[in-house]
Design a protein around this motif. Sequence first.
Motif, PDB file in Angstrom:
ATOM      1  N   UNK B 505       1.228  -2.114 -24.551  1.00 19.81           N
ATOM      2  CA  UNK B 505       2.367  -2.115 -25.460  1.00 19.81           C
ATOM      3  C   UNK B 505       2.119  -1.175 -26.613  1.00 19.81           C
ATOM      4  N   UNK B 506       3.032  -1.175 -27.540  1.00 21.21           N
ATOM      5  CA  UNK B 506       2.865  -0.381 -28.760  1.00 21.21           C
ATOM      6  C   UNK B 506       3.807  -0.923 -29.815  1.00 21.21           C
ATOM      7  N   UNK B 507       3.466  -0.718 -31.073  1.00 18.13           N
ATOM      8  CA  UNK B 507       4.352  -1.099 -32.166  1.00 18.13           C
ATOM      9  C   UNK B 507       4.652  -2.585 -32.211  1.00 18.13           C
ATOM     10  N   UNK B 531      -4.008  -3.407 -24.317  1.00 19.46           N
ATOM     11  CA  UNK B 531      -4.188  -2.099 -24.935  1.00 19.46           C
ATOM     12  C   UNK B 531      -2.959  -1.717 -25.760  1.00 19.46           C
ATOM     13  N   UNK B 532      -3.230  -1.215 -26.950  1.00 20.74           N
ATOM     14  CA  UNK B 532      -2.168  -0.712 -27.826  1.00 20.74           C
ATOM     15  C   UNK B 532      -2.150   0.808 -27.679  1.00 20.74           C
ATOM     16  N   UNK B 557       5.111  -3.392 -21.959  1.00 15.99           N
ATOM     17  CA  UNK B 557       6.266  -3.864 -22.730  1.00 15.99           C
ATOM     18  C   UNK B 557       6.596  -2.905 -23.857  1.00 15.99           C
ATOM     19  N   UNK B 558       7.885  -2.655 -24.048  1.00 16.98           N
ATOM     20  CA  UNK B 558       8.292  -1.791 -25.170  1.00 16.98           C
ATOM     21  C   UNK B 558       9.758  -2.022 -25.503  1.00 16.98           C
ATOM     22  N   UNK B 559      10.081  -1.891 -26.786  1.00 13.72           N
ATOM     23  CA  UNK B 559      11.468  -2.004 -27.218  1.00 13.72           C
ATOM     24  C   UNK B 559      12.123  -0.636 -27.113  1.00 13.72           C
ATOM     25  N   UNK B 566       8.345   4.813 -21.914  1.00 16.36           N
ATOM     26  CA  UNK B 566       6.976   5.274 -21.658  1.00 16.36           C
ATOM     27  C   UNK B 566       6.441   4.626 -20.382  1.00 16.36           C
ATOM     28  N   UNK B 567       6.912   3.413 -20.094  1.00 18.16           N
ATOM     29  CA  UNK B 567       6.470   2.720 -18.891  1.00 18.16           C
ATOM     30  C   UNK B 567       6.744   3.524 -17.634  1.00 18.16           C
ATOM     31  N   UNK B 568       7.895   4.168 -17.604  1.00 20.40           N
ATOM     32  CA  UNK B 568       8.287   4.996 -16.465  1.00 20.40           C
ATOM     33  C   UNK B 568       7.308   6.154 -16.283  1.00 20.40           C
ATOM     34  N   UNK B 569       6.929   6.719 -17.431  1.00 23.67           N
ATOM     35  CA  UNK B 569       6.062   7.896 -17.405  1.00 23.67           C
ATOM     36  C   UNK B 569       4.634   7.511 -16.991  1.00 23.67           C
ATOM     37  N   UNK B 570       4.155   6.358 -17.512  1.00 26.70           N
ATOM     38  CA  UNK B 570       2.780   5.941 -17.247  1.00 26.70           C
ATOM     39  C   UNK B 570       2.536   5.620 -15.777  1.00 26.70           C
TER      40      UNK B 570
END
Lengths: 625, 625
Positions: B505-507, B531-532, B557-559, B566-570
């Motif tokens: 995730x992030x943020x 992991x952040x 997870x991301x808003x 970013x999930x798509x890219x990762x």
Amino acid sequence: MSHSYLDMINDYRDLYRLKLEEKNRLCGEIRQMIIGVATENGGHLASSLGAVELVVALLSVFDPMKDKIVFDVGHQAYAYKILTGRKDRFHTLRQWGGISGFPKREESPYDHFDTGHAGTSISAAIGYAKARDLLHQSHNVIAVVGDASISNGMSLEALNQIEELKTKVIIVLNDNKMSINFPIGGLAKHLSHLSTNPSYRKMKDALRSACKNLPLGGSLIEESLKKLKYQIKTALQPINMFEALGINYWGPFNGHNLEELEEVFKLAKAFDESVLIHVITKKGKGYAPAEENPTKYHGVSPRRPRPDAEIVSWSKACAECVEKIAEKDNRVVCLTAAMEEGCGLSRFKKRFPDRFFDVGIAEEHMLTYAAGLAAGGMRPVTFIYSTFLQRAGDQLYHDIAMQKLPVVISLDRSGLVGEDGETHQGLLDIPWFKSVPGLIIASPRDVADMEFMFSNLIKNCDMPAIVRYPKGDAPKRLARDVDAPCAPWLKAEVLRHGREVLLIGHGGVISMLIESCNKIADIYNIDPTLVDLRFLKPLDLETLNKLFVDHSLVIMAEESYAIGGIGEQLLGFAQRVNKHIRWEHMAVPDLYVPHGAKDEQLRYVGICCDEVVKKVSEYLETAPR
Amino acid sequence: MSHSYLDMINDYRDLYRLKLEEKNRLCGEIRQMIIGVATENGGHLASSLGAVELVVALLSVFDPMKDKIVFDVGHQAYAYKILTGRKDRFHTLRQWGGISGFPKREESPYDHFDTGHAGTSISAAIGYAKARDLLHQSHNVIAVVGDASISNGMSLEALNQIEELKTKVIIVLNDNKMSINFPIGGLAKHLSHLSTNPSYRKMKDALRSACKNLPLGGSLIEESLKKLKYQIKTALQPINMFEALGINYWGPFNGHNLEELEEVFKLAKAFDESVLIHVITKKGKGYAPAEENPTKYHGVSPRRPRPDAEIVSWSKACAECVEKIAEKDNRVVCLTAAMEEGCGLSRFKKRFPDRFFDVGIAEEHMLTYAAGLAAGGMRPVTFIYSTFLQRAGDQLYHDIAMQKLPVVISLDRSGLVGEDGETHQGLLDIPWFKSVPGLIIASPRDVADMEFMFSNLIKNCDMPAIVRYPKGDAPKRLARDVDAPCAPWLKAEVLRHGREVLLIGHGGVISMLIESCNKIADIYNIDPTLVDLRFLKPLDLETLNKLFVDHSLVIMAEESYAIGGIGEQLLGFAQRVNKHIRWEHMAVPDLYVPHGAKDEQLRYVGICCDEVVKKVSEYLETAPR
């Protein structure tokens, strides 16, 4: 010509020792150089021809080593390039590895701000000016902006800001009464009113004589200027639009009279406030064909072999398609943002003048205007280049898609665009707009499918949509039997059923993928499957998931940034169906693609037949057989 | 109050039988209802209070069943909602499932255009007007726009277009001299000049008497109007800015005088050309605290338990961080687009007035102005909400990132935003800007990391960058030892080393993921890795690829919208390293998320602890153990 002034000078510093008459002859020579190169390489001929004296006068008065000159769009900057150290490379204009058609900071220390899109110069210039003030520097900052660019919303926002910032910036309004096609809107009329208003002409005379009598330097100049400032303030009653915004307005001046221009620039340099200098020029000046038809010569194409009469451009094909639909459906209206010629709409305009709207360089307004038209019962089709739709992303999302309004965006020049380079690439429309809920994005491979798509969108589908097509020639029929119907609505189309290797593409890359299939079959004796997505949103997962099951190498090609491209999105679905797929996304890497021929650009980013074959070869070397 | 007029009426049609005095009392009651609901639920209190008489007058003269009324932004529309069938639901304002704080076509047939972002109403209205003409209809089209919105570039583009279109639209300029904070720019000054100019006041008197003497209906009216038109044309010399653009200007009028407003609206209705009606109102009218401090009461928060004094908002924390950096680095300047209060910048402005710029609602200009400042040697930090950066995507790409200019964008309210709803969600910044080459995108989980990021970006990293943070409270320290240094620059941070399950995730979502880790450990006896990402561009693939190798379930997870997230890219990277990973992307699906409390929104889109636990449970059921 007995001898050439252009040969004699290195750069703008040599202007200082030329007499007025010599400079005028130099202007003629610069024009010849521009005409020669731009008709050969293609380029923005007419605007640059109109601004030759303007550039020579600017470079005679200001020093671009310290003064910052920001050209709006940059169409006017060819003479500037020639006179700031790029004379000898000017013949490489817009070619791969050559100099850019637009100002570029990386190209020259004399280019102070990269431009390409319209309306940025005043904002950038006041940024430069405020930075100068805060850092206690003292150079001049000049924005050179055309009459079309100044009516862009961003220019108007910047004009609105000037008085408040209490900084000094010189705005040269190069008014050729043209926009790209013709002047648009109330501001254009206002400018033409100012151009003929005697009170301004009087002002001009006052300025000229004041300027002549000024002992340049010393303290006398300050007193003279103080008086002049008062004269200016009072002479300018009744106020004009710029004065209404608190900006001093001087003009109009003859933009082909070097002496007059140099005088007024000197005065503006010594003046202690911001000023807008209104200069009238003739677009195409000095080149008869361009003077007669400046719209045609706004941007000229590189000299290429004469095309087959049968071949039609994507722009023309789309415009004609919408025209045909409009014949039978009087809800159809066409909109464009100063791209009538570029988008092939002149005939539509002639046939349906009441249903054609050129809003000028006002992409934001255009999309929300279209939203209003759609809400009011019309079926608007807006013609815009992919790169310029970046200016109106929020309007597409917030005003069109969120309200499910049936506006169709006819998206020209998507993908790589060739000679215009970095600023004009259409590589963001897929990453940006695939994430807009409720939008349909279509990407036809040929004219037949494009016609089917437009027709269905306007007649049967009350949804917001984009039809995306590239710059250049449109195949009438590609991998399609004569009279065979198009594939069903919102479905992908399998163009070739094969095994093991699955090639996926859409739009302009399909012909390259067909060629790749043939090569792969020839070289490796593998018959690949080829699928044309046709619709990028919504994706036809039913068809794709079936294909993912029994193919082990997928090569997905598209003229889009890879990050955010459809290939990125599809992988998620493929991976759920078949974990063993080897996935190759052939798209534009995370960089800015420079100007040059489109073929060079495609090779540079690796979207080409050779790369497809190479990826198959790599796969065969490593894959278990 | 002996009896309530508001109770007595159903909707605007009942206004027709009220006397002037009764309507005035009704206005008072509407104000009480607005104050009651908006102070409880939160909302745009001050603007709506200022426009009560305006709305009552509009609804007394125009019929919203056929006439189209387009409110710009929509902050002014509460009285309109109350009087068009939503009185009984008004207490649900901005709540989940309740009525929206903005006009919404799906909510009511009387809402003619969805708004939220500023500057759209004139474009939309002229679209409606032109559609009416082309379809041979005859209703009225009215845009109601504030003095802040009208200086947005898009409004100015639309104003520029009106004369040319030869259609009739009525523009009501609701001038409360406020913008959101205070008036910005030359246009605001011009408006204030017009407000006090006696020639316009004379015009007003002429209009009023003409209006009174008009036998409304019949042919006499036409003749009177013709005369009046001539009077108007001549009376208005010297021209003002609107007249310069070819738009009739009437005003100013007292926006709290119902009689005067109704008169002028009737006249505008009968007039055969477009007209801009300049109305002066008082923001916060009728509510003493809001009249005294309209900026504070521009948008009020829902009534909630008094927060801990220790808790600080992300906005305030970021502004204070940049302020601290600016103390030592005088190249740092702050910019905002009418969000001084919202972005917590009031103290910065007070301390560094020369280095603070509120450009008004002019996001496009702001970014390119920042680019100019950066090119000139400054280090600009622009404070903007994620949803409004959508307005300036091209400027970020074309003017900042392409030139590698060191502008830092402090991106407030990214992710889900709660009560403002659809139009204000910050869900596009990741999909849109992750594809911009050369940009750094940081997403701190706490104040400590945010400070490290800003400091490094401004001091050490001469690159364009976004620092993205959510609406609401900022944890000072999250999963971090006191005095421990932040993780290295551009590196992801493993907050918890576990096995099998990898949470990314992030943020803002990190705290939810920490909670999820604990639950997963408790319920399934699995210790997940957490992991952040910290940086969304460039991605720290070194750290991630190592983790992908030995984990079999990834929950990212991301808003953000899932499409383009970013999930798509990762996934593409994960799949290259470990084909057997089960990939779950927990992000916002392809839809518009409605207004309501943020908690409700998170549950609605499935970004919550329960969903994480559910995904782990599903994985355990199916995965080979």
